[in-house]
Design a protein around this motif. Structure first.
Motif, PDB file in Angstrom:
ATOM      1  N   ALA A 231       0.474  -1.552   0.263  1.00  0.00           N
ATOM      2  CA  ALA A 231       0.370   0.126   0.103  1.00  0.00           C
ATOM      3  C   ALA A 231       0.697   1.340  -0.005  1.00  0.00           C
ATOM      4  O   ALA A 231       0.375   2.059  -0.271  1.00  0.00           O
ATOM      5  N   ARG A 232       1.465   1.416   0.873  1.00  0.00           N
ATOM      6  CA  ARG A 232       2.858   2.603   0.986  1.00  0.00           C
ATOM      7  C   ARG A 232       3.177   2.785  -0.489  1.00  0.00           C
ATOM      8  O   ARG A 232       3.606   3.808  -0.551  1.00  0.00           O
ATOM      9  N   ARG A 233       3.881   2.062  -0.862  1.00  0.00           N
ATOM     10  CA  ARG A 233       4.903   1.699  -2.358  1.00  0.00           C
ATOM     11  C   ARG A 233       3.640   2.453  -3.555  1.00  0.00           C
ATOM     12  O   ARG A 233       3.637   2.772  -4.300  1.00  0.00           O
ATOM     13  N   ALA A 234       2.425   1.579  -3.405  1.00  0.00           N
ATOM     14  CA  ALA A 234       1.611   2.772  -4.063  1.00  0.00           C
ATOM     15  C   ALA A 234       1.344   4.144  -4.257  1.00  0.00           C
ATOM     16  O   ALA A 234       1.080   4.462  -5.522  1.00  0.00           O
ATOM     17  N   SER A 235       0.959   3.825  -2.470  1.00  0.00           N
ATOM     18  CA  SER A 235       0.639   5.228  -2.536  1.00  0.00           C
ATOM     19  C   SER A 235       1.676   6.090  -3.488  1.00  0.00           C
ATOM     20  O   SER A 235       2.092   7.425  -3.762  1.00  0.00           O
ATOM     21  N   ARG A 236       3.416   5.769  -3.194  1.00  0.00           N
ATOM     22  CA  ARG A 236       4.099   6.897  -2.993  1.00  0.00           C
ATOM     23  C   ARG A 236       4.787   7.345  -4.874  1.00  0.00           C
ATOM     24  O   ARG A 236       4.334   7.757  -5.374  1.00  0.00           O
ATOM     25  N   LEU A 237       4.411   5.507  -5.232  1.00  0.00           N
ATOM     26  CA  LEU A 237       4.080   6.409  -6.917  1.00  0.00           C
ATOM     27  C   LEU A 237       3.430   6.650  -7.541  1.00  0.00           C
ATOM     28  O   LEU A 237       3.301   7.153  -8.263  1.00  0.00           O
ATOM     29  N   ALA A 238       1.766   6.364  -6.850  1.00  0.00           N
ATOM     30  CA  ALA A 238       0.827   7.384  -7.169  1.00  0.00           C
ATOM     31  C   ALA A 238       1.143   9.149  -7.174  1.00  0.00           C
ATOM     32  O   ALA A 238       1.179   9.549  -8.178  1.00  0.00           O
ATOM     33  N   LEU A 239       2.515   9.192  -6.297  1.00  0.00           N
ATOM     34  CA  LEU A 239       2.586  10.642  -6.027  1.00  0.00           C
ATOM     35  C   LEU A 239       3.890  11.163  -7.149  1.00  0.00           C
ATOM     36  O   LEU A 239       4.171  12.055  -7.396  1.00  0.00           O
ATOM     37  N   THR A 240       4.579   9.897  -7.773  1.00  0.00           N
ATOM     38  CA  THR A 240       5.556  11.021  -8.465  1.00  0.00           C
ATOM     39  C   THR A 240       5.329  10.445 -10.102  1.00  0.00           C
ATOM     40  O   THR A 240       5.955  10.755 -11.356  1.00  0.00           O
ATOM     41  N   ILE A 241       4.056  10.015 -10.958  1.00  0.00           N
ATOM     42  CA  ILE A 241       3.859  10.068 -11.647  1.00  0.00           C
ATOM     43  C   ILE A 241       2.862  11.213 -12.523  1.00  0.00           C
ATOM     44  O   ILE A 241       2.167  11.540 -11.864  1.00  0.00           O
ATOM     45  N   SER A 242       3.194  11.252 -13.979  1.00  0.00           N
ATOM     46  CA  SER A 242       2.028  12.323 -14.485  1.00  0.00           C
ATOM     47  C   SER A 242       0.997  11.914 -14.716  1.00  0.00           C
ATOM     48  O   SER A 242      -0.344  12.703 -14.991  1.00  0.00           O
ATOM     49  N   ASP A 243       0.671  10.637 -15.137  1.00  0.00           N
ATOM     50  CA  ASP A 243      -0.143  10.256 -15.584  1.00  0.00           C
ATOM     51  C   ASP A 243      -1.171  10.429 -14.206  1.00  0.00           C
ATOM     52  O   ASP A 243      -1.330   9.087 -13.646  1.00  0.00           O
TER      53      ASP A 243
END
Length: 62
Positions: free
Chosen positions: A12-24
Protein backbone atom coordinates in the motif's frame (compact mmCIF):
# COMPACT_ATOMS: atom_id res chain seq x y z
CA UNK A 1 0.37 -8.02 12.97
CA UNK A 2 0.92 -10.99 10.67
CA UNK A 3 3.58 -11.16 7.97
CA UNK A 4 0.83 -11.08 5.35
CA UNK A 5 -0.74 -7.91 6.72
CA UNK A 6 2.70 -6.28 7.02
CA UNK A 7 3.39 -7.14 3.38
CA UNK A 8 0.04 -5.70 2.31
CA UNK A 9 0.73 -2.48 4.25
CA UNK A 10 4.12 -2.22 2.55
CA UNK A 11 2.53 -2.71 -0.88
CA UNK A 12 0.00 0.00 0.00
CA UNK A 13 2.80 2.42 0.89
CA UNK A 14 4.65 1.61 -2.35
CA UNK A 15 1.56 2.15 -4.48
CA UNK A 16 0.83 5.41 -2.70
CA UNK A 17 4.37 6.70 -3.20
CA UNK A 18 4.36 5.71 -6.86
CA UNK A 19 1.01 7.46 -7.37
CA UNK A 20 2.65 10.70 -6.22
CA UNK A 21 5.55 10.43 -8.66
CA UNK A 22 3.83 9.73 -11.97
CA UNK A 23 2.25 12.29 -14.24
CA UNK A 24 -0.40 10.00 -15.78
CA UNK A 25 -3.57 10.99 -13.91
CA UNK A 26 -5.47 7.77 -14.68
CA UNK A 27 -2.57 5.58 -13.52
CA UNK A 28 -2.16 7.70 -10.40
CA UNK A 29 -5.82 7.28 -9.48
CA UNK A 30 -5.61 3.52 -10.02
CA UNK A 31 -2.53 3.30 -7.81
CA UNK A 32 -4.27 5.27 -5.06
CA UNK A 33 -7.24 2.91 -5.30
CA UNK A 34 -4.89 -0.07 -5.17
CA UNK A 35 -3.23 1.38 -2.09
CA UNK A 36 -6.60 1.70 -0.36
CA UNK A 37 -7.48 -1.88 -1.29
CA UNK A 38 -4.19 -3.20 0.11
CA UNK A 39 -4.85 -1.34 3.36
CA UNK A 40 -8.40 -2.70 3.54
CA UNK A 41 -7.14 -6.25 2.94
CA UNK A 42 -4.52 -5.82 5.65
CA UNK A 43 -7.20 -4.52 8.03
CA UNK A 44 -9.35 -7.60 7.41
CA UNK A 45 -6.39 -9.90 8.04
CA UNK A 46 -5.55 -8.09 11.25
CA UNK A 47 -9.13 -8.45 12.49
CA UNK A 48 -9.01 -12.19 11.77
CA UNK A 49 -5.69 -12.51 13.60
CA UNK A 50 -6.82 -10.39 16.54
CA UNK A 51 -7.76 -12.32 19.71
CA UNK A 52 -10.36 -9.63 20.43
CA UNK A 53 -12.34 -10.75 17.40
CA UNK A 54 -13.31 -13.95 19.19
CA UNK A 55 -11.94 -16.07 16.38
CA UNK A 56 -8.56 -17.70 16.37
CA UNK A 57 -6.63 -19.15 13.48
CA UNK A 58 -7.35 -22.62 14.81
CA UNK A 59 -11.08 -21.92 14.61
CA UNK A 60 -10.73 -21.01 10.96
CA UNK A 61 -8.85 -24.18 10.06
CA UNK A 62 -11.89 -26.20 10.94
Amino acid sequence: MSKQSEDLREQARRASRLALTISDLEASVKLKDLSKQYDADAERLEKIDSPASGTTRGDLQG
